[in-house]
Enzyme design. Structure first.
Site, PDB file in Angstrom:
ATOM      1  N   ASP A  80       0.887  -1.215  -0.038  1.00  0.00           N
ATOM      2  CA  ASP A  80       0.058  -0.004  -0.025  1.00  0.00           C
ATOM      3  C   ASP A  80       0.857   1.224  -0.078  1.00  0.00           C
ATOM      4  OD1 ASP A  80      -2.440   1.334   0.095  1.00  0.00           O
ATOM      5  OD2 ASP A  80      -2.611   1.064   2.338  1.00  0.00           O
ATOM      6  N   HIS A 178      -8.191   9.506   4.805  1.00  0.00           N
ATOM      7  CA  HIS A 178      -7.345   8.454   5.720  1.00  0.00           C
ATOM      8  C   HIS A 178      -7.824   8.852   7.062  1.00  0.00           C
ATOM      9  CE1 HIS A 178      -4.098   7.782   2.438  1.00  0.00           C
ATOM     10  NE2 HIS A 178      -5.325   6.633   2.470  1.00  0.00           N
ATOM     11  N   GLY A 179      -7.938   7.707   8.076  1.00  0.00           N
ATOM     12  CA  GLY A 179      -8.153   7.949   9.288  1.00  0.00           C
ATOM     13  C   GLY A 179      -9.489   8.388   9.788  1.00  0.00           C
ATOM     14  N   ASN A 228      -9.884   0.345   0.619  1.00  0.00           N
ATOM     15  CA  ASN A 228      -8.959   0.272   1.734  1.00  0.00           C
ATOM     16  C   ASN A 228      -9.482   0.554   3.090  1.00  0.00           C
ATOM     17  OD1 ASN A 228      -7.258  -0.098  -0.971  1.00  0.00           O
ATOM     18  ND2 ASN A 228      -5.683   1.387   0.027  1.00  0.00           N
ATOM     19  N   THR A 231      -8.008   1.799   9.712  1.00  0.00           N
ATOM     20  CA  THR A 231      -8.315   2.195  10.943  1.00  0.00           C
ATOM     21  C   THR A 231      -9.232   1.424  11.787  1.00  0.00           C
ATOM     22  OG1 THR A 231      -7.727   4.575  10.319  1.00  0.00           O
ATOM     23  CG2 THR A 231      -8.861   4.236  12.439  1.00  0.00           C
TER      24      THR A 231
HETATM   25  P1  13P Z   1      -8.737   4.241   6.779  1.00  0.00           P
HETATM   26  O1  13P Z   1      -7.737   3.961   7.910  1.00  0.00           O
HETATM   27  O2  13P Z   1      -9.379   5.255   6.878  1.00  0.00           O
HETATM   28  O3  13P Z   1      -9.464   2.824   6.789  1.00  0.00           O
HETATM   29  O4  13P Z   1      -7.766   4.178   5.486  1.00  0.00           O
HETATM   30  C1  13P Z   1      -7.166   3.024   4.864  1.00  0.00           C
HETATM   31  C2  13P Z   1      -6.393   3.174   3.642  1.00  0.00           C
HETATM   32  O5  13P Z   1      -6.952   3.997   2.694  1.00  0.00           O
HETATM   33  C3  13P Z   1      -5.127   2.776   3.424  1.00  0.00           C
HETATM   34  O6  13P Z   1      -4.559   3.128   2.305  1.00  0.00           O
END
Ligand code: 13P
Length: 282
Positions: A80, A178-179, A228, A231
């Protein structure tokens, strides 16, 4: 069974469902994803971030590959968010199924040049590449609307990028972060529909944790083939492990590991249900 990522994503695209790519750092997370996928008869992707690779080394990739090979459902292993050619080379040498060449922080031309270079490197080993166009932030805090829009994927540019780069999958930015979402998520579905209309390769959505269920199913209907998830998975594992240590009279390591596996299975099962991949293993 270990299968190429491209095969998983092409099947998802044809059948209009999505495959979950779950970030794993530990044996517990790998067990959680494999057992949830097996129970749901769903394909899935075990996904490793460069940061996890720094600690786990290629042994972490070997663990994922072996877990995939011995699983009763089709799985692949993906690197990733990687912007280092050296790390991509190392992961390919270790046998990883696919990589994300992340040049999204670069201007268009440099992102394209980096991505093409990584496509050449990866294709020569028969593996596949995901890239990203637009910029995904960790948070939307303090961003003006104009700045936020400038970071989103432009549909015409996405079509050009997919054609010029030769990538196999494209991650798009439509308001996903993300997150943790610090404000209710606002995904630009009109933009997603326009991108899906022009781009003929599987689309990927990052930042799935915290997205409302209805947004996930709508994104699947509009053509997202890979989500993806990080978190929600790791928070579930860490919270359960911490609670076990607080409550257990005589803590045992294997018991704690099992508690974490069970806790991480829950979000994986739930996401597989939303992605529509349950029962698609055959
Ligand atoms: P999240 O942590 O928001 O689920 O995102 C994961 C991600 O996009 C990893 O590439």
């Amino acid at each position: 069974m270990l299968v190429p990522t491209e095969q998983l994503l092409q099947h998802a695209r044809q059948d209009r469902y999505a495959v979950g790519a779950f970030n794993v750092y530990t044996l517990e997370a790998v067990r959680a994803v494999v057992s949830a996928a097996e129970e749901s008869r769903s394909p899935a992707i075990l996904q490793v971030l460069p940061k996890a690779l720094e600690l786990g080394g290629t042994a972490l990739i070997a663990l994922c590959l072996e877990a995939a090979r011995t699983a009763g459902v089709p799985l692949s292993v993906h690197l990733d968010h990687c912007s280092s050619a050296d790390t991509i080379e190392t992961a390919l040498e270790a046998g990883i199924s696919s990589i994300m060449a992340d040049g999204s922080g670069l201007p268009y031309d440099r992102n394209l040049a980096f991505t093409r270079q990584m496509v050449d490197l990866t294709l020569s080993r028969g593996k596949s590449v995901e890239a990203e166009l637009g910029r995904l932030s960790g948070s939307e805090d303090g961003m003006t609307v104009a700045r936020r829009d400038a970071c989103l994927t432009d549909p015409a540019q996405a079509e050009m990028f997919a054609d010029q780069s030769g990538v196999h999958a494209l991650a798009v930015c439509i308001g996903n972060v993300h997150g943790t979402y610090h404000a209710p998520p606002q995904l630009d579905f009109k933009r997603l529909a326009a991108i899906a209309d022009r781009v003929r390769i599987p689309l990927v959505l990052h930042g799935t944790s915290g997205l409302p269920d209805a947004m996930i199913t709508r994104a699947v209907a509009l053509g997202v083939c890979k989500f993806n998830v990080n978190t929600e998975l790791r928070s579930a594992g860490m919270a359960a492990g911490a609670a076990y240590l607080e409550e257990a009279y005589k803590p045992e390591l294997v018991e704690r590991m099992q508690v974490e596996v069970n806790a991480m299975r829950q979000p994986v099962m739930a996401k597989i249900g939303l992605f529509g991949s349950a029962g698609k293993a055959s």
